[in-house]
Design a protein around this motif. Structure first.
Motif, mmCIF file in Angstrom:
data_model
loop_
_atom_site.group_PDB
_atom_site.id
_atom_site.type_symbol
_atom_site.label_atom_id
_atom_site.label_comp_id
_atom_site.label_asym_id
_atom_site.label_seq_id
_atom_site.Cartn_x
_atom_site.Cartn_y
_atom_site.Cartn_z
ATOM 1 N N LEU A 1 13.692 -3.921 -12.557
ATOM 2 C CA LEU A 1 13.446 -2.511 -12.807
ATOM 3 C C LEU A 1 11.946 -2.214 -12.785
ATOM 4 O O LEU A 1 11.161 -2.935 -13.401
ATOM 5 C CB LEU A 1 14.038 -2.120 -14.170
ATOM 6 N N ARG A 2 11.564 -1.179 -12.062
ATOM 7 C CA ARG A 2 10.164 -0.725 -11.977
ATOM 8 C C ARG A 2 9.216 -1.825 -11.518
ATOM 9 O O ARG A 2 8.063 -1.899 -11.938
ATOM 10 C CB ARG A 2 9.711 -0.152 -13.335
ATOM 11 N N ASN A 3 9.727 -2.670 -10.630
ATOM 12 C CA ASN A 3 8.915 -3.762 -10.091
ATOM 13 C C ASN A 3 8.506 -3.378 -8.669
ATOM 14 O O ASN A 3 9.038 -3.882 -7.690
ATOM 15 C CB ASN A 3 9.722 -5.063 -10.088
ATOM 16 N N PHE A 4 7.534 -2.471 -8.555
ATOM 17 C CA PHE A 4 7.217 -1.829 -7.280
ATOM 18 C C PHE A 4 6.227 -2.671 -6.466
ATOM 19 O O PHE A 4 5.137 -2.202 -6.142
ATOM 20 C CB PHE A 4 6.662 -0.429 -7.531
ATOM 21 N N ARG A 5 6.592 -3.911 -6.127
ATOM 22 C CA ARG A 5 5.666 -4.800 -5.437
ATOM 23 C C ARG A 5 5.952 -4.929 -3.935
ATOM 24 O O ARG A 5 5.236 -5.645 -3.241
ATOM 25 C CB ARG A 5 5.715 -6.201 -6.063
ATOM 26 N N ASN A 6 7.009 -4.295 -3.468
ATOM 27 C CA ASN A 6 7.407 -4.502 -2.077
ATOM 28 C C ASN A 6 6.666 -3.575 -1.128
ATOM 29 O O ASN A 6 6.511 -2.378 -1.384
ATOM 30 C CB ASN A 6 8.914 -4.288 -1.920
ATOM 31 N N TRP A 7 6.246 -4.154 -0.005
ATOM 32 C CA TRP A 7 5.605 -3.396 1.057
ATOM 33 C C TRP A 7 6.689 -2.816 1.958
ATOM 34 O O TRP A 7 7.890 -2.994 1.722
ATOM 35 C CB TRP A 7 4.665 -4.338 1.822
ATOM 36 N N SER A 8 6.282 -2.148 3.054
ATOM 37 C CA SER A 8 7.252 -1.460 3.910
ATOM 38 C C SER A 8 7.773 -2.348 5.038
ATOM 39 O O SER A 8 7.068 -3.244 5.524
ATOM 40 C CB SER A 8 6.612 -0.214 4.529
ATOM 41 N N ALA A 9 9.000 -2.080 5.463
ATOM 42 C CA ALA A 9 9.573 -2.791 6.616
ATOM 43 C C ALA A 9 8.734 -2.553 7.866
ATOM 44 O O ALA A 9 8.532 -3.465 8.679
ATOM 45 C CB ALA A 9 11.011 -2.337 6.843
ATOM 46 N N GLU A 10 8.231 -1.317 8.019
ATOM 47 C CA GLU A 10 7.421 -0.998 9.193
ATOM 48 C C GLU A 10 6.133 -1.807 9.212
ATOM 49 O O GLU A 10 5.689 -2.273 10.273
ATOM 50 C CB GLU A 10 7.112 0.500 9.214
ATOM 51 N N ALA B 1 5.071 -4.656 12.068
ATOM 52 C CA ALA B 1 3.838 -4.585 12.860
ATOM 53 C C ALA B 1 3.095 -5.926 12.823
ATOM 54 O O ALA B 1 2.555 -6.379 13.849
ATOM 55 C CB ALA B 1 2.936 -3.468 12.330
ATOM 56 N N VAL B 2 3.066 -6.573 11.670
ATOM 57 C CA VAL B 2 2.403 -7.872 11.557
ATOM 58 C C VAL B 2 3.175 -8.937 12.337
ATOM 59 O O VAL B 2 2.584 -9.786 13.018
ATOM 60 C CB VAL B 2 2.259 -8.272 10.071
ATOM 61 N N ILE B 3 4.487 -8.884 12.264
ATOM 62 C CA ILE B 3 5.317 -9.839 13.003
ATOM 63 C C ILE B 3 5.069 -9.730 14.499
ATOM 64 O O ILE B 3 4.906 -10.744 15.200
ATOM 65 C CB ILE B 3 6.808 -9.592 12.680
ATOM 66 N N LEU C 1 -0.575 1.879 -0.057
ATOM 67 C CA LEU C 1 -2.021 1.851 0.158
ATOM 68 C C LEU C 1 -2.428 0.696 1.067
ATOM 69 O O LEU C 1 -3.546 0.673 1.581
ATOM 70 C CB LEU C 1 -2.748 1.733 -1.185
ATOM 71 N N ILE C 2 -1.538 -0.272 1.244
ATOM 72 C CA ILE C 2 -1.783 -1.385 2.170
ATOM 73 C C ILE C 2 -1.350 -0.959 3.570
ATOM 74 O O ILE C 2 -0.239 -0.447 3.761
ATOM 75 C CB ILE C 2 -1.002 -2.639 1.732
ATOM 76 N N HIS C 3 -2.212 -1.159 4.565
ATOM 77 C CA HIS C 3 -1.906 -0.811 5.944
ATOM 78 C C HIS C 3 -1.744 -2.085 6.780
ATOM 79 O O HIS C 3 -2.309 -3.138 6.450
ATOM 80 C CB HIS C 3 -3.013 0.062 6.532
ATOM 81 N N ALA C 4 -0.989 -1.952 7.857
ATOM 82 C CA ALA C 4 -0.745 -3.109 8.714
ATOM 83 C C ALA C 4 -2.057 -3.718 9.206
ATOM 84 O O ALA C 4 -2.183 -4.945 9.313
ATOM 85 C CB ALA C 4 0.141 -2.709 9.893
ATOM 86 N N GLU C 5 -3.029 -2.869 9.503
ATOM 87 C CA GLU C 5 -4.326 -3.365 9.987
ATOM 88 C C GLU C 5 -5.010 -4.253 8.940
ATOM 89 O O GLU C 5 -5.690 -5.221 9.289
ATOM 90 C CB GLU C 5 -5.241 -2.194 10.349
ATOM 91 N N ASP C 6 -4.810 -3.929 7.657
ATOM 92 C CA ASP C 6 -5.385 -4.751 6.583
ATOM 93 C C ASP C 6 -4.808 -6.167 6.620
ATOM 94 O O ASP C 6 -5.524 -7.161 6.509
ATOM 95 C CB ASP C 6 -5.075 -4.148 5.204
ATOM 96 N N VAL C 7 -3.501 -6.237 6.772
ATOM 97 C CA VAL C 7 -2.813 -7.525 6.734
ATOM 98 C C VAL C 7 -3.129 -8.331 7.991
ATOM 99 O O VAL C 7 -3.372 -9.542 7.921
ATOM 100 C CB VAL C 7 -1.290 -7.314 6.577
ATOM 101 N N ILE C 8 -3.155 -7.665 9.135
ATOM 102 C CA ILE C 8 -3.480 -8.352 10.383
ATOM 103 C C ILE C 8 -4.899 -8.920 10.331
ATOM 104 O O ILE C 8 -5.139 -10.058 10.752
ATOM 105 C CB ILE C 8 -3.295 -7.395 11.576
ATOM 106 N N GLU C 9 -5.827 -8.147 9.795
ATOM 107 C CA GLU C 9 -7.211 -8.641 9.691
ATOM 108 C C GLU C 9 -7.305 -9.867 8.793
ATOM 109 O O GLU C 9 -7.981 -10.846 9.116
ATOM 110 C CB GLU C 9 -8.108 -7.526 9.138
#
Length: 367
Positions: A190-199, A203-205, A336-344
């Protein structure tokens, strides 16, 4: 008067029931105790799932406690340990349930967190408290128990047990092809909002697939939320770039998969700390929890850190104005996390590990 600490403990009790990431972060403390007192007996009281992850850890006797068993389970554990008295009990679980459980254990001295770090009034259940260590990482907080006992060598060692059958399980999924391991979901609480988006994950995959020829192996538990996330990610990716193993692996199998991965990408959850324990390069995704406290310890510089932004955006405060480790419990924080952040971060990590691998392979006179 302070209870004296044993100079040469013969039997050390460790009370830490959960969670998967935390028990991984605790292992270096156990190894430090073993180096200091190799003849000491160490008994670790641990949760069922956590035991299945650490089973076989050398030099440790495990006593498994079912956290759902209530008073009956506590009494059964007290009976099991009725004939044992610890020279020192390290009470390392900050939860009222664990403190209640500790009351039925015999120990000459009980060590717990200092008042600033203790939760659920844990300091009321212990004789000695840690020396204050403000703004400490979880792994460092565990090492503080060894520090208090006088342990000198606090170097980080894990030696996590992974059976060959687990590596067979991993190979059956990947066929030996190079891969990233991605665990997209944290524990569905409950209220464990740690998941990022499928999209974002997709994009990273696709980047890893086109740029490096890396498959992505999706892992996780069998909850509906996790399975639906895996299906959504796979639907956004090219055929052949993803292997969806969510809900289909044992914890030992997951360890083996992490050990053989080129890198791991996940939010603040067990797999990033499992990867850290195995020395696998890791990109942690952090916005709702503070990475200075809870990032994969050896890979902290490769974290995607949007926690300060989340504190500012959703709590309307600065880091100096909030409690250490306070979570941002907002469903949009991870956006607030963007795919470009993770790719970098992934590119930086892959470059770093390739460079360090090359250094290790050079003869001594060429380094």
């Amino acid at each position: 008067m302070k209870h004296p600490l044993p100079a040469q403990p013969r039997h050390i009790g460790v009370l830490r029931l959960s969670a998967l990431g935390d028990v991984c972060n605790l292992v270096p403390t156990v190894r430090a105790l073993q180096r200091q007192w190799p003849e000491a007996r160490i008994t670790w009281i641990i949760g069922k799932g956590e035991y299945s992850l650490l089973a076989g850890l050398s030099g440790v006797e495990f006593v498994v406690y079912d956290k759902t068993s209530g008073i009956a389970g506590m009494r059964a554990l007290w009976r099991e340990l009725a004939g044992i008295r610890f020279d020192v009990l390290l009470h390392m679980q900050q939860a009222l349930r664990a403190s209640a459980l500790s009351l039925g254990l015999k120990a000459d001295v009980r060590v717990g967190y200092d008042k600033a770090r203790a939760k659920d009034a844990q300091h009321w259940f212990t004789h000695r408290q840690l020396t204050p260590h403000p703004r400490s990482h979880v792994l460092e907080s565990f090492l503080d128990f060894a520090r208090l006992l006088g342990v000198k060598d606090l170097s980080l060692t894990w030696d996590m047990p992974v059976p060959e059958t687990a590596f067979d399980e991993a190979h059956a999924l990947t066929g030996g092809a190079p891969y990233l391991l991605m665990s997209p979901c944290a524990n569905p609480r409950l209220r464990n909002f740690r998941n990022w988006s499928a999209e974002g994950y997709a994009a990273v995959i696709q980047h890893a697939w086109h740029r490096h020829g890396l498959l992505t192996l999706l892992t996780g538990g069998g909850s509906t939320q996790e399975r639906e996330m895996g299906e959504r990610i796979q639907s956004l990716c090219e055929p052949g770039s993803v292997i969806d193993a969510i809900g289909g692996t044992s914890l030992k199998g997951l360890l083996a998969m992490i050990a053989r991965a080129r890198a791991v990408i996940a939010p603040d959850s067990g797999p990033v700390h499992m990867a850290n324990a195995l020395g696998t390069p890791t990109v942690g995704l952090y916005a709702t929890t503070n990475p200075d406290r809870a990032a994969p310890y050896c890979w902290r510089e490769f974290v995607v850190n949007r926690y300060p932004d989340a504190v500012d955006t959703y709590l309307h405060k600065s880091l100096d104005e909030i409690a250490w480790g306070q979570r941002v419990r907002h469903p949009d924080a991870m956006s607030l996390i963007h795919a470009e952040d993770v790719i970098e971060r992934l590119e930086t990590l892959l470059d770093y590990t390739a460079a360090t691998q090359s250094e290790r392979e050079l003869p001594d006179d060429e380094t």
